[in-house]
Scaffold this active site. Structure first.
Site, PDB file in Angstrom:
ATOM      1  CG  HIS A   1      -4.558   0.008  -4.231  1.00 39.93           C
ATOM      2  ND1 HIS A   1      -3.964   0.078  -2.986  1.00 39.93           N
ATOM      3  CD2 HIS A   1      -5.444  -1.017  -4.151  1.00 39.93           C
ATOM      4  CE1 HIS A   1      -4.482  -0.831  -2.194  1.00 39.93           C
ATOM      5  NE2 HIS A   1      -5.387  -1.516  -2.878  1.00 39.93           N
TER       6      HIS A   1
ATOM      7  NE  ARG B   1      -3.481  -2.301   2.839  1.00 39.44           N
ATOM      8  CZ  ARG B   1      -3.136  -3.434   3.455  1.00 39.44           C
ATOM      9  NH1 ARG B   1      -1.911  -3.550   3.995  1.00 39.44           N
ATOM     10  NH2 ARG B   1      -3.978  -4.436   3.562  1.00 39.44           N
TER      11      ARG B   1
ATOM     12  CG  HIS C   1      -5.657  -9.178   1.760  1.00 42.10           C
ATOM     13  ND1 HIS C   1      -5.900  -9.765   0.534  1.00 42.10           N
ATOM     14  CD2 HIS C   1      -5.459  -7.857   1.494  1.00 42.10           C
ATOM     15  CE1 HIS C   1      -5.840  -8.855  -0.420  1.00 42.10           C
ATOM     16  NE2 HIS C   1      -5.570  -7.696   0.138  1.00 42.10           N
TER      17      HIS C   1
ATOM     18  CE  LYS D   1      -6.354  -0.474   4.860  1.00 43.61           C
ATOM     19  NZ  LYS D   1      -7.607  -0.716   4.110  1.00 43.61           N
TER      20      LYS D   1
ATOM     21  CE1 TYR E   1      -5.691  -8.338  -6.611  1.00 44.88           C
ATOM     22  CE2 TYR E   1      -5.933  -9.453  -4.499  1.00 44.88           C
ATOM     23  CZ  TYR E   1      -5.621  -8.322  -5.225  1.00 44.88           C
ATOM     24  OH  TYR E   1      -5.243  -7.171  -4.578  1.00 44.88           O
TER      25      TYR E   1
ATOM     26  NE  ARG F   1      -2.755  -3.978  -1.286  1.00 40.10           N
ATOM     27  CZ  ARG F   1      -2.248  -4.638  -0.246  1.00 40.10           C
ATOM     28  NH1 ARG F   1      -0.953  -4.655  -0.049  1.00 40.10           N
ATOM     29  NH2 ARG F   1      -3.047  -5.293   0.595  1.00 40.10           N
TER      30      ARG F   1
END
Length: 329
Positions: free
Chosen positions: A256, A159, A282, A184, A291, A259
């Protein structure tokens, strides 16, 4: 009128990091949301941002600000909802500090989040990604930095906030070049660097110089690179890459997208969503399912594995013209 500056300062410097334990990434994201909001309000009322009062931030202003994000800045509904969430979090903090504004604050709470579509993710092909990485002029110090930034962002699937906040100690070279990332939710992950990526990073560190800033990637002024700065340099190199790779002409390449490109290459190489999830950091596997939806070969494999039902063939007979005319009445 109640000055807003002391309250926003207490929210960002005490409430979020100390009372709620929010990460530095969250604090930075919230601060940027309020920067955009206060600049919008400043233009609306013709006063400086430091002169704004809490009474200025009412529901009509917030709704106009959210609309401007989408119409003027071209932000997606997802980004719009993220800005609204930051504003509501601040208002929840303020309602106990300034009870006199409770009615105004509740009107802001009543602003709904906008429903969002879930479009297919945008990503680049290997050829397109190579064209972008070849765009920086690596005979210059800035070009060496830009190549290293783009390469790390893509290869590690970072990110923007993760890339720009990378400190020098995040890099280890023995026994294998590795980069440590805090993403995150304060989730940490360590990723090995590809050989060519490590070479680009080494080349940048050799010319980076002794700068006070702890971040790996710095601006011309020797300070940490900003989101706007990285987005600008990416756009500049994509524009140059379009001359060598025409298929980039029709693609909007944001940070992004790099990514997403990394994730798609990992998924197509391994066919394992779990590896994609771990690489990107994630929290849940469901976040990686986008994806699968974007991968045509995966759908073709599923189509080939299905035995279609056996259907009886029919033969079309042209109806009588008179009867057909009566059916149409």
């Amino acid at each position: 009128m109640t000055a807003i500056a002391p309250h926003i300062s207490a929210f960002l410097r005490d409430r979020l990091p100390n009372q709620r334990g929010a990460s530095a990434h969250t604090c930075e994201s919230y601060a940027y949301s309020f920067q955009l909001l206060f600049e919008f309000a400043s233009r609306r009322f013709g006063i400086t941002p430091s002169g704004l009062a809490l009474e200025h931030i009412d529901a009509p202003l917030v709704m106009d600000f959210l609309a401007a994000l989408e119409t003027e800045r071209g932000n997606s509904p997802t980004t719009r909802n993220a800005r609204l969430a930051a504003i509501k979090s601040f208002m929840r903090f303020v309602e106990y500090r300034v009870p006199a504004l409770l009615e105004q604050i509740r009107q802001v709470f009543a602003i709904p989040a906008k429903k969002t579509d879930q479009p297919l993710i945008q990503h680049l092909s290997v050829t397109e990604m190579e064209a972008v990485l070849h765009a920086p002029d690596i005979t210059t110090r800035v070009g060496i930095r830009d190549r290293a930034m783009l390469h790390v962002c893509f290869a590690a699937g970072l990110r923007v906030s993760e890339l720009l906040s990378l400190p020098l100690p995040a890099l280890t070279w023995q026994p294998t070049p590795t980069i440590s990332i805090q993403g995150k939710g304060r989730r940490h992950r360590a990723l090995p660097l590809w050989q060519h990526t490590a070479e680009d990073v080494r080349a940048w560190l050799a010319v980076r110089g002794n700068v006070v800033a702890p971040e790996i990637f710095i601006s011309h002024q020797g300070r940490a690179m900003t989101r706007v700065g990285f987005t600008y340099l990416l756009g500049k190199h994509v524009q140059r890459a379009r001359q060598e790779c025409p298929s980039l002409q029709e693609k909007h390449v944001s940070p992004h997208v790099l990514r997403h490109t990394c994730a798609m290459m990992i998924y197509q190489a391994t066919g394992d969503l779990r590896k994609v999830s771990l690489w990107l950091g994630h929290a849940h596997m469901q976040a990686s399912e986008v994806y699968v939806r974007a991968d045509p070969p995966e759908k073709l494999d599923a189509l080939d594995a299905i035995i279609p039902p056996s259907l009886r063939r029919g033969k079309f007979t042209v109806p009588d013209r008179l009867i057909a005319m009566l059916h149409g009445q």
